[in-house]
Design a protein around this motif. Structure first.
Motif, PDB file in Angstrom:
ATOM      1  N   LEU A 285     -43.505  33.506   3.399  1.00 60.43           N
ATOM      2  CA  LEU A 285     -42.192  34.071   3.085  1.00 60.43           C
ATOM      3  C   LEU A 285     -41.071  33.042   3.231  1.00 60.43           C
ATOM      4  O   LEU A 285     -40.110  33.056   2.460  1.00 60.43           O
ATOM      5  CB  LEU A 285     -41.923  35.300   3.952  1.00 60.43           C
ATOM      6  CG  LEU A 285     -42.810  36.505   3.654  1.00 60.43           C
ATOM      7  CD1 LEU A 285     -42.527  37.630   4.649  1.00 60.43           C
ATOM      8  CD2 LEU A 285     -42.634  36.990   2.236  1.00 60.43           C
ATOM      9  N   ALA A 286     -41.212  32.143   4.187  1.00 59.53           N
ATOM     10  CA  ALA A 286     -40.206  31.078   4.344  1.00 59.53           C
ATOM     11  C   ALA A 286     -40.221  30.153   3.127  1.00 59.53           C
ATOM     12  O   ALA A 286     -39.157  29.738   2.640  1.00 59.53           O
ATOM     13  CB  ALA A 286     -40.462  30.286   5.622  1.00 59.53           C
ATOM     14  N   LEU A 287     -41.403  29.843   2.627  1.00 58.95           N
ATOM     15  CA  LEU A 287     -41.517  29.004   1.434  1.00 58.95           C
ATOM     16  C   LEU A 287     -40.880  29.702   0.234  1.00 58.95           C
ATOM     17  O   LEU A 287     -40.088  29.087  -0.501  1.00 58.95           O
ATOM     18  CB  LEU A 287     -42.991  28.694   1.142  1.00 58.95           C
ATOM     19  CG  LEU A 287     -43.294  27.944  -0.148  1.00 58.95           C
ATOM     20  CD1 LEU A 287     -42.641  26.573  -0.142  1.00 58.95           C
ATOM     21  CD2 LEU A 287     -44.792  27.836  -0.354  1.00 58.95           C
ATOM     22  N   ILE A 288     -41.194  30.976   0.045  1.00 60.44           N
ATOM     23  CA  ILE A 288     -40.612  31.727  -1.069  1.00 60.44           C
ATOM     24  C   ILE A 288     -39.092  31.766  -0.942  1.00 60.44           C
ATOM     25  O   ILE A 288     -38.371  31.535  -1.921  1.00 60.44           O
ATOM     26  CB  ILE A 288     -41.200  33.149  -1.125  1.00 60.44           C
ATOM     27  CG1 ILE A 288     -42.682  33.099  -1.507  1.00 60.44           C
ATOM     28  CG2 ILE A 288     -40.423  34.029  -2.097  1.00 60.44           C
ATOM     29  CD1 ILE A 288     -43.404  34.413  -1.350  1.00 60.44           C
ATOM     30  N   ARG A 289     -38.593  32.056   0.248  1.00 64.89           N
ATOM     31  CA  ARG A 289     -37.141  32.114   0.467  1.00 64.89           C
ATOM     32  C   ARG A 289     -36.479  30.783   0.128  1.00 64.89           C
ATOM     33  O   ARG A 289     -35.473  30.745  -0.582  1.00 64.89           O
ATOM     34  CB  ARG A 289     -36.842  32.493   1.915  1.00 64.89           C
ATOM     35  CG  ARG A 289     -35.350  32.574   2.227  1.00 64.89           C
ATOM     36  CD  ARG A 289     -35.047  32.517   3.716  1.00 64.89           C
ATOM     37  NE  ARG A 289     -35.453  31.224   4.229  1.00 64.89           N
ATOM     38  CZ  ARG A 289     -36.195  31.053   5.321  1.00 64.89           C
ATOM     39  NH1 ARG A 289     -36.621  32.084   6.021  1.00 64.89           N
ATOM     40  NH2 ARG A 289     -36.516  29.845   5.734  1.00 64.89           N
ATOM     41  N   ASN A 290     -37.046  29.686   0.607  1.00 60.05           N
ATOM     42  CA  ASN A 290     -36.455  28.369   0.371  1.00 60.05           C
ATOM     43  C   ASN A 290     -36.441  28.012  -1.116  1.00 60.05           C
ATOM     44  O   ASN A 290     -35.447  27.479  -1.622  1.00 60.05           O
ATOM     45  CB  ASN A 290     -37.199  27.306   1.166  1.00 60.05           C
ATOM     46  CG  ASN A 290     -37.019  27.480   2.654  1.00 60.05           C
ATOM     47  OD1 ASN A 290     -36.093  28.135   3.113  1.00 60.05           O
ATOM     48  ND2 ASN A 290     -37.925  26.905   3.424  1.00 60.05           N
TER      49      ASN A 290
ATOM     50  N   ARG B 280     -47.952  23.957  -2.585  1.00 58.57           N
ATOM     51  CA  ARG B 280     -47.723  24.255  -1.170  1.00 58.57           C
ATOM     52  C   ARG B 280     -48.591  25.423  -0.694  1.00 58.57           C
ATOM     53  O   ARG B 280     -49.072  25.431   0.436  1.00 58.57           O
ATOM     54  CB  ARG B 280     -46.250  24.573  -0.922  1.00 58.57           C
ATOM     55  CG  ARG B 280     -45.290  23.432  -1.187  1.00 58.57           C
ATOM     56  CD  ARG B 280     -45.322  22.340  -0.134  1.00 58.57           C
ATOM     57  NE  ARG B 280     -45.118  22.825   1.189  1.00 58.57           N
ATOM     58  CZ  ARG B 280     -43.945  22.952   1.797  1.00 58.57           C
ATOM     59  NH1 ARG B 280     -42.861  22.602   1.177  1.00 58.57           N
ATOM     60  NH2 ARG B 280     -43.878  23.410   3.027  1.00 58.57           N
ATOM     61  N   MET B 281     -48.804  26.420  -1.558  1.00 58.94           N
ATOM     62  CA  MET B 281     -49.647  27.548  -1.170  1.00 58.94           C
ATOM     63  C   MET B 281     -51.111  27.145  -1.069  1.00 58.94           C
ATOM     64  O   MET B 281     -51.833  27.660  -0.210  1.00 58.94           O
ATOM     65  CB  MET B 281     -49.478  28.709  -2.143  1.00 58.94           C
ATOM     66  CG  MET B 281     -48.239  29.539  -1.891  1.00 58.94           C
ATOM     67  SD  MET B 281     -48.057  30.130  -0.195  1.00 58.94           S
ATOM     68  CE  MET B 281     -49.491  31.168  -0.028  1.00 58.94           C
TER      69      MET B 281
END
Length: 85
Positions: free
Chosen positions: A14-19, A73-74
């Motif tokens: 979720l942090a990756l998606i948010r960023n 990244r995923m």
């Protein structure tokens, strides 16, 4: 997999998606709409104004690059937590 590790995985996801969404919003909304008048004084290779280009093409290209960044990244995150295919 235990609950703590799964929660950490989703927190990182979720942090990756948010960023990535923040980056896209800044480019699409910030540069493409809010700062477009200021950027229009810059021309790309004598062609269209930079603000117009970002609004019409740049935000789309940034979005495509962010899709690839997310996939890479995923894959790394999945490997780290044992979810690889």
């Amino acid at each position: 997999m235990d609950g703590g590790k799964l929660a950490e995985y989703w927190r990182k996801n979720l942090a990756l998606i948010r960023n990535l969404l923040v980056i896209w919003a800044v480019v699409a909304y910030g540069l493409g709409i809010l700062l477009a008048p200021a950027l229009n004084s810059i021309r790309l290779f004598g062609g269209p104004p930079l603000g117009f280009w970002i609004a019409q093409q740049g935000a789309i290209w940034v979005f495509i690059v962010l899709i690839f960044v997310y996939a890479i990244r995923m894959q790394a995150l999945d490997r780290e937590y044992g979810f690889e295919d």
